[in-house]
Design a protein around this motif. Structure first.
Motif, PDB file in Angstrom:
ATOM      1  N   ILE A 147       0.846  -1.234   0.000  1.00  0.00           N
ATOM      2  CA  ILE A 147       0.059  -0.014   0.018  1.00  0.00           C
ATOM      3  C   ILE A 147       0.812   1.302  -0.101  1.00  0.00           C
ATOM      4  N   ALA A 148       1.721   1.113   0.890  1.00  0.00           N
ATOM      5  CA  ALA A 148       2.854   2.384   1.062  1.00  0.00           C
ATOM      6  C   ALA A 148       3.573   2.811  -0.338  1.00  0.00           C
ATOM      7  N   ALA A 149       3.778   1.574  -0.865  1.00  0.00           N
ATOM      8  CA  ALA A 149       4.579   1.523  -2.218  1.00  0.00           C
ATOM      9  C   ALA A 149       3.771   2.091  -3.289  1.00  0.00           C
ATOM     10  N   GLY A 150       2.515   2.199  -3.137  1.00  0.00           N
ATOM     11  CA  GLY A 150       1.548   2.670  -4.220  1.00  0.00           C
ATOM     12  C   GLY A 150       1.186   1.426  -5.230  1.00  0.00           C
ATOM     13  N   VAL A 151       1.623   0.044  -4.922  1.00  0.00           N
ATOM     14  CA  VAL A 151       1.113  -0.749  -5.667  1.00  0.00           C
ATOM     15  C   VAL A 151      -0.304  -1.118  -6.044  1.00  0.00           C
ATOM     16  N   GLY A 152      -0.415  -0.955  -7.455  1.00  0.00           N
ATOM     17  CA  GLY A 152      -2.114  -1.170  -7.854  1.00  0.00           C
ATOM     18  C   GLY A 152      -2.713   0.099  -7.758  1.00  0.00           C
ATOM     19  N   LYS A 153      -2.199   1.236  -7.283  1.00  0.00           N
ATOM     20  CA  LYS A 153      -2.857   2.574  -6.899  1.00  0.00           C
ATOM     21  C   LYS A 153      -3.459   2.980  -8.095  1.00  0.00           C
ATOM     22  N   GLY A 154      -4.672   3.317  -8.363  1.00  0.00           N
ATOM     23  CA  GLY A 154      -5.127   3.981  -9.737  1.00  0.00           C
ATOM     24  C   GLY A 154      -5.405   2.806 -10.811  1.00  0.00           C
ATOM     25  N   VAL A 155      -5.198   1.386 -10.590  1.00  0.00           N
ATOM     26  CA  VAL A 155      -5.601   0.464 -11.411  1.00  0.00           C
ATOM     27  C   VAL A 155      -6.752  -0.037 -11.324  1.00  0.00           C
ATOM     28  N   THR A 156      -7.714   0.017 -12.283  1.00  0.00           N
ATOM     29  CA  THR A 156      -9.185  -0.484 -11.889  1.00  0.00           C
ATOM     30  C   THR A 156      -8.995  -2.127 -11.770  1.00  0.00           C
ATOM     31  N   GLY A 157      -9.688  -2.418 -10.758  1.00  0.00           N
ATOM     32  CA  GLY A 157      -9.753  -4.136 -10.717  1.00  0.00           C
ATOM     33  C   GLY A 157      -8.439  -4.756 -10.616  1.00  0.00           C
ATOM     34  N   PHE A 158      -7.489  -3.972  -9.703  1.00  0.00           N
ATOM     35  CA  PHE A 158      -6.094  -4.542  -9.391  1.00  0.00           C
ATOM     36  C   PHE A 158      -6.393  -5.875  -8.668  1.00  0.00           C
ATOM     37  N   ASN A 159      -5.735  -6.874  -9.256  1.00  0.00           N
ATOM     38  CA  ASN A 159      -5.782  -8.278  -8.404  1.00  0.00           C
ATOM     39  C   ASN A 159      -4.846  -8.309  -7.110  1.00  0.00           C
ATOM     40  N   ALA A 160      -5.388  -8.104  -6.045  1.00  0.00           N
ATOM     41  CA  ALA A 160      -4.546  -8.309  -4.799  1.00  0.00           C
ATOM     42  C   ALA A 160      -3.705  -9.412  -4.579  1.00  0.00           C
ATOM     43  N   GLN A 161      -3.845 -10.418  -5.255  1.00  0.00           N
ATOM     44  CA  GLN A 161      -2.925 -11.508  -5.202  1.00  0.00           C
ATOM     45  C   GLN A 161      -1.616 -11.494  -5.796  1.00  0.00           C
ATOM     46  N   LEU A 162      -1.656 -10.158  -6.772  1.00  0.00           N
ATOM     47  CA  LEU A 162      -0.354  -9.815  -7.315  1.00  0.00           C
ATOM     48  C   LEU A 162       0.209  -8.819  -6.409  1.00  0.00           C
TER      49      LEU A 162
END
Length: 544
Positions: free
Chosen positions: A313-328
């Motif tokens: 979360i702090a690194a911005g992983v998946g931020k702003g990506v619609t439908g980002f797969n949390a498994q990744l």
């Protein structure tokens, strides 16, 4: 987030994978069996593993690739709820310290290979044994499939799998190759292969977690910033539900669910057949006891692993990506934060972390089928060599089934089925653990209790909807009488136990016939070297 194939990371990943493949085939020559065509040798490694081998084997077995992907993913998506995995592993070991040594002793005395073997011998009931065996197979299949989910997450981020190609064959070819190799060396070497590879897997996992717990926070501004970023995300209101996305601390309304899920999961952990397989492969009661004392070291690692979700979360992983797969989230975090070469090491740890448990799970499921379906109901006069051949073939079928399962179905469905697997396997607790301490329960009462727990657990889980599915969308529901939301598996277990107790009283009063108990009191405390218990085998270095 990088585009295309991460070539340096992919090369490192392939080199590690090639190394463990060679180890897998060489494992057949490690502690070479006197008679390779015997389930004690192929399926239990000769029942000869000492403390450290057992520690690595059980660690590689219980802490799977999916654990390293899914636990941080839950924290990434929902927050504190994902931390249930840490207390449940802490609770599990004092619990199993009480009964695993007894299971080891009676199993070695009578040559039991599976928990269902023990149930048959203790209660004289092939029907109850069959119920336990089929439950074990049913609960294990989606668990094997989820190891594929872990590998796929790594391949997706590496740029060689998943959604990176429209051609299904090209897209899934790396996965086919990985499991073809796994199937080959498991068939050849049996339990010795994952036992040997577990040394590499666990060493890599510890290395990656230690580096990640120190290096990533340094790059992100410290743990204070990491928790602040997570807190801000979870305080955000979801427009669809009108509620916050998650929480850093479980509120009063979630505490029953958290506590029952942790307790129920702890009780279920060593009911899984692959867990029992690792225990029965130990060479002595002391080996089992020592391992229940030192395995909690993995729980410390799991705590740091869980924090990777907040780091993502702090690194911005998946931020702003619609439908980002949390498994990744974790694989992507590693690629974003580490140099490419160390990303390859981290991905190798996750990939190998899938191969070890998948191998043990397939062996355990195959042993259940061979001993408690094939031998008990199809060919009672099967020789040890015939049993071993059938088990080898079934282990291949199980792997192929898991591969088809995960390639042909929605990944979220696989995850939900694994949650259901935990509910199912917990229903064998009364028969197995109860039987290790008392013969009071009646076999018919245990079978009825198991059926009630299975039906109730499946029915309640079926009725749970989630944003992506109408059924099997979770593992928590309202607890009858209590009125709080709690873990379905534990509620089903309580119903199972109540039915077993009440019907045992009724059946005993009616003097219903009981099955013959082939065990004696002394069997449950037998030590290695005593009459009927295998002598310890000398350590033999790996050939080659």
């Amino acid at each position: 987030m990088k585009d295309g194939v991460n070539t340096p990371a992919l090369v490192i990943f392939i080199l590690f994978f090639a190394a463990v493949t060679v180890m897998g085939f060489l494992a057949a020559r490690w502690r070479k069996a006197d008679n390779a065509l015997h389930l004690d040798e192929w399926g239990l490694g000769g029942r000869s593993f000492g403390t450290w081998i057992t520690w690595f084997l059980l660690g590689g077995d219980l802490y799977t690739a999916y654990t390293f992907v899914a636990v941080p993913a839950v924290l990434y998506g929902a927050g504190a709820a994902g931390f249930f995995a840490v207390p449940y592993t802490i609770i599990a070991y004092p619990l199993v310290f009480m009964f695993l040594p007894r299971l080891w002793s009676v199993s070695h005395r009578h040559g039991y290979v599976t928990p269902a073997d023990f149930v048959r011998g203790r209660y004289g009931s092939k029907g109850l044994s069959l119920a336990v065996a089929l439950t074990g197979i049913l609960a294990t299949m989606p668990y094997i499939a989820l190891q594929l989910v872990g590998i796929q997450a790594v391949l997706d981020v590496l740029g060689v799998g998943g959604g990176n190609s429209s051609n299904w064959f090209v897209k899934d070819l790396p996965l086919f190759l990985a499991f073809a190799v796994l199937a080959a060396y498991t068939y050849s070497s049996g339990l010795r292969a994952p036992a040997l590879i577990a040394f590499v897997k666990d060493t890599l996992i510890y290395l990656v977690i230690i580096v990640a717990a120190i290096y990533i926070p340094m790059r992100l501004g410290g743990y204070g910033h990491i928790f602040d970023a997570a807190g801000q995300k979870f305080a955000t209101v979801n427009p669809a539900t009108g509620k916050p996305l998650g929480s850093l601390i479980s509120g009063p309304q979630a505490q029953w669910g958290y506590a029952t899920l942790a307790l129920g999961s702890a009780m279920a952990l060593f009911m899984y057949p692959h867990s029992v397989t690792g225990v029965l492969a130990s060479k002595s009661r002391d080996t089992v006891r020592r391992n229940t004392a030192i395995l909690p070291a993995y729980s410390l690692m799991l705590g740091f692993l869980a924090l990777l979700g907040f780091m993502a979360i702090a690194a911005g992983v998946g931020k702003g990506v619609t439908g980002f797969n949390a498994q990744l989230a974790v694989p992507q975090l590693f690629e974003d934060m580490f140099p490419d070469w160390f990303t390859g090491v981290a991905f190798a740890a996750i990939g190998i972390g899938a191969l070890v448990p998948a191998a043990i799970m397939s062996i355990a499921a195959a042993n259940l089928f061979t001993r408690n379906v094939y031998k008990d109901f199809i060919k009672p006069d099967a020789t040890p060599a015939q049993e071993t051949r059938v088990s080898k073939l079934v282990s291949l079928v199980v792997k192929v089934g898991a591969l088809i399962f995960v390639l042909g179905m929605d990944k979220q469905f696989a995850i939900n089925l694994q949650l259901l697997g935990g509910i199912w396997i917990l229903q064998t607790f009364v028969s197995i653990v109860g039987g290790l301490f008392t013969r009071w329960f009646h076999r018919w009462a245990l079978l009825a209790g198991w059926a009630v727990g299975m039906v109730y657990g499946t029915w309640k889980a079926y009725g749970i909807a989630a944003p992506t599915t109408k059924h099997f969308g979770g593992s928590s529901a309202e607890i009858p009488v209590v009125g709080q939301i709690g873990y379905i598996g534990l509620t089903a277990f309580v119903l199972n136990l109540v039915v077993a107790v009440v019907l045992t009283l009724v059946l005993r009063a009616a003097k219903a016939p009981e099955g013959a108990d082939e065990t004696t009191k002394a069997d449950y405390t037998a030590e290695a070297g005593e009459p009927g218990v295998a002598e310890e085998k000398p350590l033999v270095a790996p050939a080659g």
